[in-house]
Design a protein around this motif. Structure first.
Motif, PDB file in Angstrom:
ATOM      1  N   MET A   8      42.935  41.548  10.827  1.00 47.99           N
ATOM      2  CA  MET A   8      41.610  41.003  10.587  1.00 47.99           C
ATOM      3  C   MET A   8      41.674  39.846   9.589  1.00 47.99           C
ATOM      4  O   MET A   8      40.824  38.969   9.616  1.00 47.99           O
ATOM      5  N   MET A   9      42.680  39.873   8.745  1.00 48.56           N
ATOM      6  CA  MET A   9      42.833  38.796   7.761  1.00 48.56           C
ATOM      7  C   MET A   9      43.172  37.469   8.448  1.00 48.56           C
ATOM      8  O   MET A   9      42.803  36.406   7.959  1.00 48.56           O
ATOM      9  N   VAL A  10      43.828  37.550   9.604  1.00 44.86           N
ATOM     10  CA  VAL A  10      44.171  36.337  10.350  1.00 44.86           C
ATOM     11  C   VAL A  10      42.902  35.641  10.822  1.00 44.86           C
ATOM     12  O   VAL A  10      42.808  34.405  10.793  1.00 44.86           O
ATOM     13  N   TYR A  11      41.896  36.417  11.235  1.00 52.36           N
ATOM     14  CA  TYR A  11      40.633  35.828  11.673  1.00 52.36           C
ATOM     15  C   TYR A  11      39.939  35.089  10.535  1.00 52.36           C
ATOM     16  O   TYR A  11      39.406  33.995  10.734  1.00 52.36           O
ATOM     17  N   LEU A  12      39.945  35.681   9.358  1.00 52.22           N
ATOM     18  CA  LEU A  12      39.281  35.040   8.224  1.00 52.22           C
ATOM     19  C   LEU A  12      39.993  33.753   7.812  1.00 52.22           C
ATOM     20  O   LEU A  12      39.346  32.757   7.483  1.00 52.22           O
ATOM     21  N   VAL A  13      41.316  33.758   7.841  1.00 52.59           N
ATOM     22  CA  VAL A  13      42.064  32.544   7.515  1.00 52.59           C
ATOM     23  C   VAL A  13      41.809  31.473   8.562  1.00 52.59           C
ATOM     24  O   VAL A  13      41.612  30.296   8.237  1.00 52.59           O
ATOM     25  N   LEU A  14      41.795  31.860   9.831  1.00 50.68           N
ATOM     26  CA  LEU A  14      41.542  30.907  10.907  1.00 50.68           C
ATOM     27  C   LEU A  14      40.131  30.325  10.815  1.00 50.68           C
ATOM     28  O   LEU A  14      39.932  29.116  11.007  1.00 50.68           O
ATOM     29  N   LEU A  15      39.151  31.152  10.500  1.00 49.42           N
ATOM     30  CA  LEU A  15      37.776  30.669  10.395  1.00 49.42           C
ATOM     31  C   LEU A  15      37.593  29.764   9.187  1.00 49.42           C
ATOM     32  O   LEU A  15      36.855  28.773   9.251  1.00 49.42           O
ATOM     33  N   ASN A  16      38.264  30.069   8.081  1.00 43.99           N
ATOM     34  CA  ASN A  16      38.202  29.172   6.925  1.00 43.99           C
ATOM     35  C   ASN A  16      38.901  27.852   7.223  1.00 43.99           C
ATOM     36  O   ASN A  16      38.442  26.792   6.779  1.00 43.99           O
ATOM     37  N   LEU A  17      39.981  27.904   7.985  1.00 41.20           N
ATOM     38  CA  LEU A  17      40.656  26.675   8.392  1.00 41.20           C
ATOM     39  C   LEU A  17      39.752  25.844   9.293  1.00 41.20           C
ATOM     40  O   LEU A  17      39.701  24.610   9.156  1.00 41.20           O
ATOM     41  N   MET A  18      39.019  26.497  10.191  1.00 43.51           N
ATOM     42  CA  MET A  18      38.069  25.782  11.042  1.00 43.51           C
ATOM     43  C   MET A  18      36.980  25.120  10.207  1.00 43.51           C
ATOM     44  O   MET A  18      36.614  23.959  10.448  1.00 43.51           O
ATOM     45  N   PHE A  19      36.470  25.843   9.224  1.00 48.13           N
ATOM     46  CA  PHE A  19      35.396  25.311   8.387  1.00 48.13           C
ATOM     47  C   PHE A  19      35.865  24.084   7.605  1.00 48.13           C
ATOM     48  O   PHE A  19      35.192  23.044   7.598  1.00 48.13           O
TER      49      PHE A  19
END
Length: 95
Positions: A1-12
């Motif tokens: 689940m931490m991968v999703y948060l890192v990916l979403l912050n990278l998108m932002f």
């Protein structure tokens, strides 16, 4: 689940970087804003699924972001009809 948060912050932050670097064209600015809104929506959806909340607020957020996109597109069409292009330098002369 931490991968999703890192990916979403990278998108932002990539959306913010494009918004800051492509400030001459209104269309590119609107596209980067929609990308930022999409990453915020996905971040909100992941957060609500982790905390087992209802998804009602995500639908309100999605409705407001669609309204924001429609307003931005109408401003873009109005600017292209009056000025002939979408450069931000000609937008300052409209005031």
């Amino acid at each position: 689940m931490m991968v999703y948060l890192v990916l979403l912050n990278l998108m932002f932050f990539s959306g913010l970087l494009v918004f800051a670097s492509k400030r001459k064209h209104l269309l590119l600015m609107l596209l980067s804003l929609e990308f930022i809104v999409l990453s915020l929506y996905l971040n909100l959806f992941v957060y609500m699924s982790l905390m087992n909340y209802e998804y009602f607020f995500s639908m309100i957020f999605l409705t407001m972001s669609v309204c924001e996109g429609a307003l931005g597109l109408s401003i873009l069409v109005s600017m292209i009809r009056t000025c002939g292009n979408d450069y931000m330098l000609t937008f300052s002369s409209l005031w």
